[in-house]
Motif scaffolding. Sequence first.
Motif, mmCIF file in Angstrom:
data_model
loop_
_atom_site.group_PDB
_atom_site.id
_atom_site.type_symbol
_atom_site.label_atom_id
_atom_site.label_comp_id
_atom_site.label_asym_id
_atom_site.label_seq_id
_atom_site.Cartn_x
_atom_site.Cartn_y
_atom_site.Cartn_z
ATOM 1 N N ALA A 144 0.831 -1.207 0.000
ATOM 2 C CA ALA A 144 0.000 0.000 0.000
ATOM 3 C C ALA A 144 0.866 1.257 0.000
ATOM 4 N N SER A 145 1.920 1.267 0.777
ATOM 5 C CA SER A 145 2.822 2.424 0.808
ATOM 6 C C SER A 145 3.475 2.641 -0.549
ATOM 7 N N GLY A 146 3.893 1.552 -1.178
ATOM 8 C CA GLY A 146 4.486 1.673 -2.510
ATOM 9 C C GLY A 146 3.507 2.197 -3.546
ATOM 10 N N MET A 147 2.249 1.775 -3.444
ATOM 11 C CA MET A 147 1.233 2.256 -4.379
ATOM 12 C C MET A 147 1.002 3.754 -4.209
ATOM 13 N N ILE A 148 0.973 4.222 -2.962
ATOM 14 C CA ILE A 148 0.781 5.656 -2.712
ATOM 15 C C ILE A 148 1.945 6.455 -3.289
ATOM 16 N N ALA A 149 3.159 5.985 -3.051
ATOM 17 C CA ALA A 149 4.339 6.688 -3.569
ATOM 18 C C ALA A 149 4.355 6.680 -5.102
ATOM 19 N N GLY A 150 3.994 5.533 -5.684
ATOM 20 C CA GLY A 150 3.974 5.448 -7.141
ATOM 21 C C GLY A 150 2.929 6.357 -7.767
ATOM 22 N N THR A 151 1.764 6.457 -7.132
ATOM 23 C CA THR A 151 0.717 7.330 -7.651
ATOM 24 C C THR A 151 1.140 8.791 -7.615
ATOM 25 N N PHE A 152 1.759 9.193 -6.521
ATOM 26 C CA PHE A 152 2.248 10.575 -6.436
ATOM 27 C C PHE A 152 3.325 10.844 -7.495
ATOM 28 N N SER A 153 4.162 9.866 -7.759
ATOM 29 C CA SER A 153 5.186 10.034 -8.804
ATOM 30 C C SER A 153 4.542 10.181 -10.178
ATOM 31 N N LEU A 154 3.482 9.390 -10.407
ATOM 32 C CA LEU A 154 2.787 9.473 -11.686
ATOM 33 C C LEU A 154 2.104 10.828 -11.851
ATOM 34 N N THR A 172 3.128 13.574 -10.586
ATOM 35 C CA THR A 172 4.214 14.501 -10.899
ATOM 36 C C THR A 172 4.579 14.441 -12.376
ATOM 37 N N LEU A 173 4.591 13.230 -12.931
ATOM 38 C CA LEU A 173 4.857 13.070 -14.364
ATOM 39 C C LEU A 173 3.789 13.766 -15.195
ATOM 40 N N VAL A 174 2.536 13.633 -14.773
ATOM 41 C CA VAL A 174 1.443 14.272 -15.501
ATOM 42 C C VAL A 174 1.588 15.784 -15.484
ATOM 43 N N VAL A 175 1.980 16.329 -14.339
ATOM 44 C CA VAL A 175 2.203 17.775 -14.250
ATOM 45 C C VAL A 175 3.296 18.201 -15.227
ATOM 46 N N SER A 176 4.335 17.398 -15.335
ATOM 47 C CA SER A 176 5.420 17.712 -16.272
ATOM 48 C C SER A 176 4.930 17.678 -17.713
ATOM 49 N N ARG A 200 -3.662 16.779 -28.120
ATOM 50 C CA ARG A 200 -4.963 16.430 -27.558
ATOM 51 C C ARG A 200 -4.887 15.136 -26.744
ATOM 52 N N GLU A 201 -4.127 14.174 -27.231
ATOM 53 C CA GLU A 201 -4.043 12.881 -26.553
ATOM 54 C C GLU A 201 -3.367 13.019 -25.191
ATOM 55 N N LEU A 202 -2.269 13.753 -25.150
ATOM 56 C CA LEU A 202 -1.561 13.918 -23.889
ATOM 57 C C LEU A 202 -2.386 14.736 -22.893
ATOM 58 N N THR A 203 -3.141 15.706 -23.393
ATOM 59 C CA THR A 203 -4.020 16.476 -22.514
ATOM 60 C C THR A 203 -5.108 15.585 -21.931
ATOM 61 N N ARG A 204 -5.691 14.741 -22.770
ATOM 62 C CA ARG A 204 -6.722 13.813 -22.296
ATOM 63 C C ARG A 204 -6.145 12.834 -21.285
ATOM 64 N N PHE A 205 -4.937 12.363 -21.526
ATOM 65 C CA PHE A 205 -4.285 11.450 -20.584
ATOM 66 C C PHE A 205 -4.085 12.131 -19.237
ATOM 67 N N SER A 206 -3.702 13.402 -19.250
ATOM 68 C CA SER A 206 -3.508 14.132 -17.997
ATOM 69 C C SER A 206 -4.810 14.232 -17.213
ATOM 70 N N GLN A 207 -5.907 14.517 -17.912
ATOM 71 C CA GLN A 207 -7.201 14.617 -17.244
ATOM 72 C C GLN A 207 -7.599 13.286 -16.607
ATOM 73 N N LEU A 208 -7.496 12.213 -17.363
ATOM 74 C CA LEU A 208 -7.909 10.909 -16.853
ATOM 75 C C LEU A 208 -7.023 10.452 -15.694
#
Length: 349
Positions: free
Chosen positions: A73-83, A85-89, A252-260
Amino acid sequence: MSSSETDETLESYGADVGTQGGVLTGFREWVMIQGSRIAVAAVLLLVISVLLVASYELDLLGFANPNSVTRVASGMIAGTFSLVTLVVSVNQLILSQEFTSAGKARDRLDGVVEFRQDVAEEAGIPASPAAPTRVLELVIESIRHDAIAFADAVDDHDDETREIVTKFTNSVQERADRIDDTLEETSFGTFTAVSAAINYDEAWQLYVATHLHGEYADSLSSDASERLEELIGSLKLFNVAREHFKTTYLQRELTRFSQLTIYCGVPSILSAIVLGLLYADVTGPSVNVVVLPYLAIVLIVVGLSPLALLVSYILRTATVTRRTSSVGPMIPQKDPEQGPFDVVYGEDQ
């Protein structure tokens, strides 16, 4: 150049990317290109669910150790936050392309307007349509028309020249008909245009046409040379159209990916927190021991949903980019031994 060499060079090495050769090929193309990204992500999560349940039923996995589950569970939380961060980039990258000065915005607009005027002039219409697939249809029709005109212009030439040109133009017409049928069977949209465009190997046709223009310059009449130049111009126009629609689609695709990803990020973090809290009690999990493994699997799958979205979108964007990486007659996808014309330095001299 012998007849067999001509056949191999002019016809055998066009890229039929996406041609359906069977169930496995069709499924691969659905996963890579054609399928809805949400559907592909859902299939991936379903496969993960089945694998987890099967592994549990076969006693390959266990959910009784609280320490192991809480670490997951801790690893999943850390991985989600990293993802996230990637979306923000990714969003910052997209926004950096949108923020521009008035001069650059005007140059971009002028380029699009000039391209649309070229399409309209090539097709002989007042103005090019707004739908991307319709624009591609017009360019493909121009390529087909120029290929037919080029073949007709060499009817009175010698047998060797007429045979080579006919083989080449027949191949061009066959591939033009194929992509035209694809465009007619699908709905109008940016990705439809990109999907159809990556299946058309205009880079190879442009390479062959350019070689014919130089190799048979003395053998072709002025009318045939003019028709060949028009065909080369139409092929160049198709390459520009594909790159324009690919850029628009990827934005458009990357924007949609960020939203989802943001939509799935919150449930993913919550599911990981709930998974950890299930095993946080000193007396052990409060859920029935029979239901607990399946509940844990559901929470794990929900927590992996952003990763599944990432995989599905990256598969498509990477495939589109790879299959459209050629610029003009420079074709990195081709092997050096695949049907090259036999040319040597100083041959014209």
